[in-house]
Write a protein that holds these residues in place. Structure first.
Motif, PDB file in Angstrom:
ATOM      1  N   ALA A  54       0.847  -1.106  -0.096  1.00 40.72           N
ATOM      2  CA  ALA A  54       0.067  -0.091  -0.098  1.00 40.72           C
ATOM      3  C   ALA A  54       0.932   1.155  -0.042  1.00 40.72           C
ATOM      4  O   ALA A  54       0.695   2.249  -0.492  1.00 40.72           O
ATOM      5  CB  ALA A  54      -0.857  -0.122   1.417  1.00 40.72           C
ATOM      6  N   GLY A  55       2.071   1.230   0.760  1.00 43.81           N
ATOM      7  CA  GLY A  55       2.804   2.555   1.020  1.00 43.81           C
ATOM      8  C   GLY A  55       3.445   2.837  -0.499  1.00 43.81           C
ATOM      9  O   GLY A  55       3.445   3.938  -0.972  1.00 43.81           O
ATOM     10  N   ILE A  56       4.049   1.662  -1.029  1.00 46.42           N
ATOM     11  CA  ILE A  56       4.393   2.078  -2.565  1.00 46.42           C
ATOM     12  C   ILE A  56       3.429   2.596  -3.646  1.00 46.42           C
ATOM     13  O   ILE A  56       3.852   3.385  -4.337  1.00 46.42           O
ATOM     14  CB  ILE A  56       5.272   0.704  -3.156  1.00 46.42           C
ATOM     15  N   THR A  57       2.452   1.794  -3.678  1.00 46.61           N
ATOM     16  CA  THR A  57       1.411   2.321  -4.420  1.00 46.61           C
ATOM     17  C   THR A  57       0.909   3.789  -4.098  1.00 46.61           C
ATOM     18  O   THR A  57       0.837   4.465  -5.069  1.00 46.61           O
ATOM     19  CB  THR A  57       0.185   1.438  -4.364  1.00 46.61           C
ATOM     20  N   ALA A  58       0.590   4.059  -2.922  1.00 45.73           N
ATOM     21  CA  ALA A  58       0.231   5.518  -2.678  1.00 45.73           C
ATOM     22  C   ALA A  58       1.391   6.506  -2.994  1.00 45.73           C
ATOM     23  O   ALA A  58       1.080   7.428  -3.310  1.00 45.73           O
ATOM     24  CB  ALA A  58      -0.017   5.473  -1.025  1.00 45.73           C
ATOM     25  N   VAL A  59       2.770   6.137  -2.634  1.00 42.14           N
ATOM     26  CA  VAL A  59       3.794   7.148  -3.240  1.00 42.14           C
ATOM     27  C   VAL A  59       3.819   7.366  -4.568  1.00 42.14           C
ATOM     28  O   VAL A  59       4.106   8.415  -5.201  1.00 42.14           O
ATOM     29  CB  VAL A  59       4.922   6.654  -2.139  1.00 42.14           C
ATOM     30  N   ASP A  60       3.712   6.291  -5.326  1.00 35.55           N
ATOM     31  CA  ASP A  60       3.833   6.469  -6.820  1.00 35.55           C
ATOM     32  C   ASP A  60       2.895   6.921  -7.124  1.00 35.55           C
ATOM     33  O   ASP A  60       3.061   7.735  -8.416  1.00 35.55           O
ATOM     34  CB  ASP A  60       3.902   4.946  -7.296  1.00 35.55           C
ATOM     35  N   LEU A  61       1.431   7.144  -6.888  1.00 34.48           N
ATOM     36  CA  LEU A  61       0.465   7.721  -7.171  1.00 34.48           C
ATOM     37  C   LEU A  61       0.304   9.361  -6.765  1.00 34.48           C
ATOM     38  O   LEU A  61      -0.389   9.803  -7.644  1.00 34.48           O
ATOM     39  CB  LEU A  61      -0.838   6.931  -6.823  1.00 34.48           C
ATOM     40  N   THR A  62       1.031   9.582  -5.913  1.00 34.35           N
ATOM     41  CA  THR A  62       0.872  10.899  -5.240  1.00 34.35           C
ATOM     42  C   THR A  62       2.219  11.782  -5.722  1.00 34.35           C
ATOM     43  O   THR A  62       2.150  12.899  -5.277  1.00 34.35           O
ATOM     44  CB  THR A  62       0.658  10.916  -3.750  1.00 34.35           C
ATOM     45  N   THR A  63       3.003  11.301  -6.214  1.00 36.10           N
ATOM     46  CA  THR A  63       4.393  12.182  -6.708  1.00 36.10           C
ATOM     47  C   THR A  63       4.411  12.213  -8.030  1.00 36.10           C
ATOM     48  O   THR A  63       3.520  11.574  -8.985  1.00 36.10           O
ATOM     49  CB  THR A  63       5.740  11.158  -6.024  1.00 36.10           C
ATOM     50  N   SER A  64       5.433  12.875  -8.518  1.00 35.76           N
ATOM     51  CA  SER A  64       5.358  13.322 -10.170  1.00 35.76           C
ATOM     52  C   SER A  64       6.034  12.374 -10.654  1.00 35.76           C
ATOM     53  O   SER A  64       6.714  11.190 -10.183  1.00 35.76           O
ATOM     54  CB  SER A  64       6.103  14.647 -10.155  1.00 35.76           C
ATOM     55  N   PHE A  76       9.637  10.729  -9.795  1.00 36.04           N
ATOM     56  CA  PHE A  76       9.607   9.900  -8.843  1.00 36.04           C
ATOM     57  C   PHE A  76       8.781   8.870  -8.880  1.00 36.04           C
ATOM     58  O   PHE A  76       7.893   8.453  -8.110  1.00 36.04           O
ATOM     59  CB  PHE A  76       9.320  10.657  -7.443  1.00 36.04           C
ATOM     60  N   ARG A  77       9.098   7.813  -9.888  1.00 32.76           N
ATOM     61  CA  ARG A  77       8.244   6.847 -10.004  1.00 32.76           C
ATOM     62  C   ARG A  77       8.997   5.459  -9.278  1.00 32.76           C
ATOM     63  O   ARG A  77      10.029   5.185  -9.549  1.00 32.76           O
ATOM     64  CB  ARG A  77       8.173   6.121 -11.600  1.00 32.76           C
ATOM     65  N   ILE A  78       8.438   4.902  -8.272  1.00 33.45           N
ATOM     66  CA  ILE A  78       8.758   3.971  -7.398  1.00 33.45           C
ATOM     67  C   ILE A  78       8.195   2.560  -7.608  1.00 33.45           C
ATOM     68  O   ILE A  78       8.253   1.756  -6.505  1.00 33.45           O
ATOM     69  CB  ILE A  78       9.122   4.369  -6.118  1.00 33.45           C
ATOM     70  N   ILE A  79       7.222   2.646  -8.661  1.00 35.16           N
ATOM     71  CA  ILE A  79       6.387   1.226  -8.703  1.00 35.16           C
ATOM     72  C   ILE A  79       7.087   0.012  -8.660  1.00 35.16           C
ATOM     73  O   ILE A  79       6.751  -1.085  -8.108  1.00 35.16           O
ATOM     74  CB  ILE A  79       5.389   1.361  -9.743  1.00 35.16           C
ATOM     75  N   SER A  80       8.264   0.187  -9.459  1.00 37.06           N
ATOM     76  CA  SER A  80       9.202  -0.953  -9.587  1.00 37.06           C
ATOM     77  C   SER A  80       9.562  -1.632  -7.931  1.00 37.06           C
ATOM     78  O   SER A  80      10.149  -2.949  -8.011  1.00 37.06           O
ATOM     79  CB  SER A  80      10.390  -0.676 -10.396  1.00 37.06           C
ATOM     80  N   TRP A  81       9.566  -0.870  -6.948  1.00 36.74           N
ATOM     81  CA  TRP A  81      10.099  -1.299  -5.705  1.00 36.74           C
ATOM     82  C   TRP A  81       8.975  -2.199  -5.285  1.00 36.74           C
ATOM     83  O   TRP A  81       9.452  -3.154  -4.299  1.00 36.74           O
ATOM     84  CB  TRP A  81      10.084  -0.117  -5.015  1.00 36.74           C
ATOM     85  N   ILE A  82       7.994  -2.439  -5.912  1.00 35.68           N
ATOM     86  CA  ILE A  82       6.958  -3.468  -5.332  1.00 35.68           C
ATOM     87  C   ILE A  82       7.731  -4.928  -5.464  1.00 35.68           C
ATOM     88  O   ILE A  82       6.952  -5.886  -4.841  1.00 35.68           O
ATOM     89  CB  ILE A  82       5.505  -3.343  -6.415  1.00 35.68           C
ATOM     90  N   VAL A  83       8.710  -5.050  -6.319  1.00 41.41           N
ATOM     91  CA  VAL A  83       9.320  -6.457  -6.216  1.00 41.41           C
ATOM     92  C   VAL A  83       9.691  -6.672  -4.639  1.00 41.41           C
ATOM     93  O   VAL A  83      10.136  -7.790  -4.370  1.00 41.41           O
ATOM     94  CB  VAL A  83      10.596  -6.522  -7.118  1.00 41.41           C
ATOM     95  N   VAL A 102      -1.292   0.243 -11.497  1.00 39.77           N
ATOM     96  CA  VAL A 102      -0.783   1.603 -11.297  1.00 39.77           C
ATOM     97  C   VAL A 102       0.007   2.145 -12.482  1.00 39.77           C
ATOM     98  O   VAL A 102      -0.200   3.453 -12.845  1.00 39.77           O
ATOM     99  CB  VAL A 102       0.061   1.568 -10.112  1.00 39.77           C
ATOM    100  N   ASP A 103       0.621   1.160 -13.061  1.00 47.96           N
ATOM    101  CA  ASP A 103       1.425   1.880 -14.358  1.00 47.96           C
ATOM    102  C   ASP A 103       0.761   2.284 -15.310  1.00 47.96           C
ATOM    103  O   ASP A 103       0.943   3.142 -16.233  1.00 47.96           O
ATOM    104  CB  ASP A 103       2.564   0.663 -14.886  1.00 47.96           C
ATOM    105  N   SER A 104      -0.495   1.545 -15.600  1.00 41.56           N
ATOM    106  CA  SER A 104      -1.356   2.089 -16.694  1.00 41.56           C
ATOM    107  C   SER A 104      -1.965   3.639 -16.502  1.00 41.56           C
ATOM    108  O   SER A 104      -2.697   3.780 -17.366  1.00 41.56           O
ATOM    109  CB  SER A 104      -2.366   0.901 -16.917  1.00 41.56           C
ATOM    110  N   LEU A 105      -2.214   3.709 -15.061  1.00 41.37           N
ATOM    111  CA  LEU A 105      -2.758   5.070 -14.937  1.00 41.37           C
ATOM    112  C   LEU A 105      -1.744   6.204 -15.415  1.00 41.37           C
ATOM    113  O   LEU A 105      -2.533   7.452 -15.232  1.00 41.37           O
ATOM    114  CB  LEU A 105      -3.131   5.186 -13.216  1.00 41.37           C
TER     115      LEU A 105
END
Length: 379
Positions: free
Chosen positions: A37-47, A50-57, A86-89
């Motif tokens: 949830a934290g990685i998803t929220a940060v990725d969606l609320t930042t510019s 700062f894409r960190i969705i890959s950290w979901i690994v 998330v990436d498709s958004l």
């Protein structure tokens, strides 16, 4: 662990439930979920910088370390789906794309495989621990409360909590010539030490019942140790120099104020009162298996020691007397027994056990046995 009398009802401080357990329920699944949830929220609320969705690994990897196989598999799937959604958004030019999706999916698969290996290792470890516990209970038979007219309490703590077992042993044997008590420690660890302890206990249970003199029981123990050692050498083992220290006690009927003692190179017992502690005379005999080194054949001398009605005999193995803290200081057994302020065997054993664990911070370097006995006051 073998833990009788009152100390048995208390939880071993070294085996508390993990922090992710609350009131008997596991919440290990919560940590990967919070990370997801934290990685998803940060990725969606930042510019887009700062894409960190890959950290979901990291999510299935953490699940593999603390969760079960099926929970890890669920998180592997959730991580891949969450990444795709998330990436498709994001607009096409800011998407991480297919390569990172493959990375997330592959990491999830590896996490599941790693969890399978980890779970298998834990099952094997628990099975080995069960075998070790069964072996110890087979050698150290349970002793009923008030057995043979003695109030007693005993605790055995294994230094290796995974699978290895040691050679500490104890028993109480009633018989027509009084009650005999044996507490000792076989040199070394592993099944070889357990075999030697079992051999000595078997001889003690027979000789302690039939033999009239405590010196004869002591001689039978020495002979048994030599015979057992000869057998192991004939089998090609490398424990031909194995020995055992021990304290052999005899409570004769009609003599409530005295105890007989034969000491085979063991730490002398302590006679504990609520107000003071005294050490019994040190043993002048060699450990079991070393009788061939003395010039005069025969067991060590039998001492008859006066024992007050309110005194409890405290016998420990070197896991207590040689326990060290972080500064290398030995556990002060005599001083701690004095601070206990009680001669009740169960309370005394619990006090010493907790003191040793505090002194070493639970890191025992040797198997530890604490054994306390006194004549019962019950009719």
């Amino acid at each position: 662990m073998t833990d009788h009398a009152a100390p048995r009802r208390r939880q071993d401080p070294r085996r508390r439930q993990p922090l992710e357990w609350v009131r008997g329920r596991s919440f290990s699944w919560a940590a990967p979920l919070l990370l997801l949830a934290g990685i998803t929220a940060v990725d969606l609320t930042t510019s887009e910088r700062f894409r960190i969705i890959s950290w979901i690994v990291l999510v299935p990897g953490i699940a593999a370390a603390i969760c079960g196989v099926w929970v890890t598999a669920v998180y592997a799937v959730l991580a891949a789906l969450d990444y795709a959604v998330v990436d498709s958004l994001w607009p096409h030019e800011y998407q991480a794309g297919l390569p990172n999706f493959i990375l997330v999916a592959f990491a999830g698969l590896l996490a599941v495989l790693a969890c399978v290996v980890r779970a298998g290792g834990e099952r094997r470890m628990l099975h080995m621990r069960d075998i070790a516990e069964t072996t110890r209970r087979t050698v150290l038979r349970p002793l009923p409360p008030g057995w043979a007219g003695l109030d007693h309490a005993e605790v055995y703590l294994a230094a290796d909590t995974v699978a290895r077992v040691g050679g500490d042993f104890y028993d109480i044997q009633p018989g027509p010539h009084g009650t005999r008590v044996l507490v000792g420690d076989v040199q070394g660890k592993g099944l070889g030490a357990v075999e030697a302890a079992a051999a000595l206990l078997g001889t003690f249970r027979e000789a302690g019942y039939h033999e009239k003199d405590l010196a004869t029981v002591a001689g039978r123990l020495e002979t048994r140790m030599l015979r057992h050692r000869g057998l192991t050498v004939a089998l090609g083992r490398d424990d031909g120099d194995r020995f055992a220290t021990a304290v052999l006690l005899g409570f004769r009927p009609g003599e409530p104020d005295a105890v007989e003692m034969v000491n085979f190179g063991h730490e002398p017992p302590l006679a504990v009162r609520p107000t003071r502690v005294r050490a019994l005379p040190p043993g002048d005999g060699l450990p079991l298996g070393m009788g061939e080194l003395v010039t005069e054949p025969g067991p060590p001398p039998t001492r008859t020691i006066a024992l007050a009605a309110d005194e409890t005999l405290l016998v420990t193995t070197d896991g207590v007397t040689e326990a060290r803290n972080a500064d290398g200081e030995f556990y002060p057994l005599t001083e701690e027994a004095s601070r206990a302020g009680t001669a009740d065997p169960a309370l005394l054993v619990a006090h010493v056990r907790d003191g040793v664990l505090r002194h070493t911070r639970g890191r025992l370097s040797d198997d530890t046995t604490i054994f306390a006995i006194r004549r019962t006051t019950a009719p």
